[in-house]
Design an enzyme around this catalytic site. Structure first.
Site, short mmCIF file in Angstrom:
data_model
loop_
_atom_site.label_atom_id
_atom_site.label_comp_id
_atom_site.label_asym_id
_atom_site.label_seq_id
_atom_site.Cartn_x
_atom_site.Cartn_y
_atom_site.Cartn_z
N SER A 59 -9.57 -9.41 11.91
CA SER A 59 -9.45 -8.82 10.68
C SER A 59 -9.34 -9.83 9.50
O SER A 59 -9.24 -11.13 9.59
CB SER A 59 -8.03 -8.41 10.82
OG SER A 59 -7.70 -7.83 9.70
N TYR B 92 1.46 -8.46 11.66
CA TYR B 92 0.39 -7.93 11.73
C TYR B 92 -0.56 -9.37 11.66
O TYR B 92 -1.69 -9.45 12.39
CB TYR B 92 -0.10 -6.97 11.16
CG TYR B 92 -1.65 -6.55 11.33
CD1 TYR B 92 -1.86 -5.78 12.66
CD2 TYR B 92 -2.55 -6.69 10.45
CE1 TYR B 92 -3.07 -5.43 12.97
CE2 TYR B 92 -3.64 -6.45 10.96
CZ TYR B 92 -4.23 -5.64 12.01
OH TYR B 92 -5.47 -5.44 12.20
#
Length: 337
Positions: free
Chosen positions: A131, A155
């Site tokens: 990501s 995250y």
């Protein structure tokens, strides 16, 4: 147009029931691949179930946290290509439940990589879905692939760690793995309404003012799911053919917008400009601006975004409208509640 490369290829997809996984599986099947899906459960309202993809794939039930399950999925399917999408992908949930996120995103990834290493006789390519969050906060933008990975929040850290573990497996064991770093992926089939795009569409369908958790100035990349699918497939094909292993690639339409601008585009697409968004300004621990440079993917993979943000949003809104009409009142109530 079919890509003959995928004809007859055995492909293991983790996270096949998710937003990207559903569209990716659909594309693989359309191109003649034999798909095995590793999934914990089947959501009845997912694109994977509603379009009957589950009937056309071999399904292995279980979670990434179990190495035995991951290894069994690879062994039974004899997959030559693994596309590892499965993850706990909700930033706010990661903040509330870091252990769950680390177990899924970090442990789950090294289980996939280790099982692929053990079955190196059949596994010829692994693609990991990282990501843009893996970069963390950077003093200059856009992100480029040679910038350090420095996630701070749970995250972000989970993606930074898993990304680095992929690089370690390539450098230490010559595992044919490559990393895809996408911006925020959106499209039809995303039923997680805490995300800004499906959440805004749902609010407008209900005749409610859409809510913006931040102050509205946060800037992000948004990549349409069909573009993301093409990116993963292009990268997997390249690795299989002996190119790009050990490398990371950014994928983005390079059209960053603020959250306020994004909501306005959705309202324009839905011909609903009168419901002014509510600026809640409660977001905490999120990076203000993130967007990617995709020049490397353009040059080495010949990948280009086929959809502008406006085009992608138009198809996305149409999907939700068709979905609600098609699935009837029961599903409609589940989606709109």
């Amino acid at each position: 147009m079919q890509n003959s490369f995928w004809q007859g290829k055995k492909v293991l997809v983790t996270g096949a029931t998710g937003l990207v996984g559903s569209w990716l599986t659909k594309e693989l099947l359309a191109n003649g691949a034999k798909v095995t899906a590793l999934t914990r459960d089947l959501s009845p309202h997912s694109e994977f179930v509603l379009t009957g993809l589950y009937k056309q794939t071999h399904i292995v039930r279980g979670g990434l946290e179990s190495y035995e399950t991951v290894e069994r999925a690879i062994s039974q399917s004899e997959s030559s290509i693994i596309i590892h999408l499965a993850a706990q992908a909700i930033v706010s949930m990661a903040k509330r439940s870091p252990l769950l996120t680390f177990e899924s995103n970090i442990r789950g990834t090294y289980h996939v990589l280790e099982a692929a290493r053990i079955h190196a006789d059949c596994v010829k390519a692994v693609v990991f879905a990282s990501s843009d969050k893996a970069y963390g906060s950077a003093p200059t933008l856009p992100y480029r692939e040679d910038m350090p990975l420095s996630g701070e929040q749970p995250y972000e850290v989970s993606k930074s760690c898993a990304d680095l573990i992929c690089q370690s497996y390539f450098k230490s064991y010559c595992l044919p793995v490559a990393v895809a770093r996408c911006g925020n992926i959106y499209g039809g089939g995303d039923l997680n309404f805490s995300r800004i795009i499906p959440g805004t569409i749902r609010s407008l369908l209900l005749g409610q003012r859409p809510a913006i958790r931040s102050d509205g100035t946060f800037i992000r990349d948004y990549i349409y799911v069909k573009d993301a699918v093409k990116a993963y497939l292009a990268l997997a094909e390249s690795v299989y053919l002996g190119r790009c292993a050990g490398e990371a690639f950014n994928f983005s339409p390079e059209q960053p917008v603020s959250v306020v601008e994004l909501v306005s585009l959705i309202q324009e697409t839905m011909s609903n400009k009168h419901l002014k968004p509510i600026i809640e300004n409660v977001a905490a621990g999120e990076i203000h601006s993130q967007y990617l440079d995709s020049g490397k993917a353009h040059k080495q993979l010949k990948w280009q975004s086929a959809f502008s943000l406006e085009e992608g949003l138009k198809e996305t809104v149409a999907w939700y409208e068709e979905f609600l009409n098609y699935t009837g009142e029961t599903a409609k109530a589940a989606v709109l509640r």
